[in-house]
Write a protein that holds these residues in place. Structure first.
Motif, PDB file in Angstrom:
ATOM      1  N   MET A   1       0.776  -1.289   0.104  1.00 59.05           N
ATOM      2  CA  MET A   1       0.093  -0.026   0.105  1.00 59.05           C
ATOM      3  C   MET A   1       0.754   1.077   0.189  1.00 59.05           C
ATOM      4  O   MET A   1       1.925   1.064   0.473  1.00 59.05           O
ATOM      5  N   THR A   2       0.292   2.204  -0.195  1.00 61.89           N
ATOM      6  CA  THR A   2       1.025   3.464  -0.414  1.00 61.89           C
ATOM      7  C   THR A   2      -0.027   4.585   0.098  1.00 61.89           C
ATOM      8  O   THR A   2      -1.068   4.705   0.091  1.00 61.89           O
ATOM      9  N   ASP A   3       0.817   5.966  -0.002  1.00 57.61           N
ATOM     10  CA  ASP A   3      -0.095   7.229   0.122  1.00 57.61           C
ATOM     11  C   ASP A   3      -0.560   7.814  -1.075  1.00 57.61           C
ATOM     12  O   ASP A   3       0.072   7.756  -2.093  1.00 57.61           O
ATOM     13  N   ARG A   4      -1.796   8.322  -1.158  1.00 58.29           N
ATOM     14  CA  ARG A   4      -2.256   9.118  -2.198  1.00 58.29           C
ATOM     15  C   ARG A   4      -1.231   9.866  -2.697  1.00 58.29           C
ATOM     16  O   ARG A   4      -1.154  10.121  -3.952  1.00 58.29           O
TER      17      ARG A   4
ATOM     18  N   THR B   1      -4.973   6.154   1.788  1.00 59.66           N
ATOM     19  CA  THR B   1      -4.163   4.968   1.640  1.00 59.66           C
ATOM     20  C   THR B   1      -4.622   4.190   0.392  1.00 59.66           C
ATOM     21  O   THR B   1      -5.664   3.701   0.215  1.00 59.66           O
ATOM     22  N   VAL B   2      -3.628   3.927  -0.607  1.00 59.14           N
ATOM     23  CA  VAL B   2      -4.016   3.208  -1.739  1.00 59.14           C
ATOM     24  C   VAL B   2      -3.341   1.918  -1.663  1.00 59.14           C
ATOM     25  O   VAL B   2      -2.367   1.594  -1.425  1.00 59.14           O
TER      26      VAL B   2
ATOM     27  N   ALA C   1     -11.040  -1.761  -6.091  1.00 62.37           N
ATOM     28  CA  ALA C   1      -9.822  -0.852  -6.456  1.00 62.37           C
ATOM     29  C   ALA C   1     -10.237   0.308  -5.729  1.00 62.37           C
ATOM     30  O   ALA C   1     -11.605   0.545  -5.283  1.00 62.37           O
ATOM     31  N   ASP C   2      -9.292   1.228  -5.315  1.00 63.69           N
ATOM     32  CA  ASP C   2      -9.494   2.233  -4.575  1.00 63.69           C
ATOM     33  C   ASP C   2      -9.163   3.594  -5.332  1.00 63.69           C
ATOM     34  O   ASP C   2      -9.325   4.736  -5.148  1.00 63.69           O
ATOM     35  N   THR C   3      -8.392   3.202  -6.399  1.00 70.01           N
ATOM     36  CA  THR C   3      -8.057   4.101  -7.200  1.00 70.01           C
ATOM     37  C   THR C   3      -8.049   3.668  -8.834  1.00 70.01           C
ATOM     38  O   THR C   3      -7.944   2.377  -9.285  1.00 70.01           O
ATOM     39  N   ILE C   4      -8.644   4.818  -9.646  1.00 67.46           N
ATOM     40  CA  ILE C   4      -8.541   4.729 -11.122  1.00 67.46           C
ATOM     41  C   ILE C   4      -7.531   5.685 -11.977  1.00 67.46           C
ATOM     42  O   ILE C   4      -7.407   6.811 -11.435  1.00 67.46           O
ATOM     43  N   PHE C   5      -7.117   4.987 -12.722  1.00 67.58           N
ATOM     44  CA  PHE C   5      -6.030   5.616 -13.477  1.00 67.58           C
ATOM     45  C   PHE C   5      -6.318   5.582 -15.084  1.00 67.58           C
ATOM     46  O   PHE C   5      -6.529   4.594 -15.729  1.00 67.58           O
TER      47      PHE C   5
END
Ligand SMILES: [Zn+2]
Length: 252
Positions: free
Chosen positions: A1-4, A35-36, A58-62
């Protein structure tokens, strides 16, 4: 995991959006969870992609095509309300990079399209140098524009619109993903034998016939399926995140 925030810095460092004059904001377009863990990449931030990303946890879309473009009137109604409501309700981050994602010399749409077609760029042309100009990696020619069109159809798995009057081998190839009709004249001026992009409009067919340069349109979506997953995979590996590409097919 990482930070946005670290994720944003990593995308920005790779894609350098400050180098481009673009049609909308690049970077974090919609702020979600801090937190991603998992990125879903796709071509366009459509409702179908957002729903698929939710289903994929997913918590993030690119994406390449985000939600906000110059010239929009700014009202959050209808389809835009629906897409935003889904993102906000699920606390999903939306990252979008438009021209920087076309241009990245290794992971961008044009680089990845070239790689898939067995083409390498020797130079760049057109507005903001987004067009790629080169030829086959093996330095051979395509015996005709029809042979190049066949190769393109096989690789992108869809019919290609070809306008060609010249009966000659194709050595110098220009390409620019998406809706790059307006790059055709610059490609002709740069000495291309053929130009590949996603879309064709009325003027380009006539220019192709009159200038004797082949025009190949393989679909906006089909020509831009490759940059977003390539960049997202790269960044996910760097930061230890999960990544999944979800293709919401589009005949355009
Ligand atoms: Zn596009």
């Amino acid at each position: 995991m990482t930070d946005r925030t670290l994720l944003l810095q990593t995308f920005d460092a790779l894609l350098q959006p400050e180098r481009f004059r673009d049609y909308g904001p690049n970077g974090l377009q919609v702020e979600g969870v801090a937190t991603v863990r998992k990125i879903v990449s796709g071509v366009t931030a459509s409702r179908a992609l957002i729903e698929a990303a939710i289903a994929a946890r997913a918590d993030t879309i690119f994406v390449h095509h985000g939600l906000f473009w110059r010239g929009q009137d700014g009202r959050v109604t209808g389809w835009l309300k629906q897409r935003l409501a889904l993102l906000l309700a699920h606390d999903i981050n939306l990252f979008a990079y438009h021209l920087p994602l076309d241009a990245h010399p290794e992971w961008g749409n044009n680089a990845q399209l070239g790689l898939m077609l067995g083409l390498s760029a020797q130079s760049h042309f057109g507005e903001q140098n987004l067009g790629f100009l080169g030829g086959r990696v093996d330095e051979a020619c395509f015996e005709s524009a029809e042979a190049l069109a066949q190769h393109l159809e096989f690789k992108v798995k869809r019919p290609v619109a070809l306008v060609n009057v010249a009966k000659r081998a194709i050595k110098k190839i220009a390409w620019c993903s998406g809706g790059a009709q307006s790059y055709f004249e610059a490609a002709i001026a740069a000495g291309a034998d053929a130009f590949i992009t996603g879309e064709i409009s009325e003027p380009q067919a006539h220019l192709a016939r009159e200038c004797g340069v082949a025009y190949l349109a393989c679909g906006h979506h089909a020509s831009e399926r490759y940059g977003a997953p390539a960049v997202a995979a790269q960044v996910a590996a760097q930061l230890g995140l999960q990544h999944e590409f979800i293709d919401i097919d589009n005949p355009a």
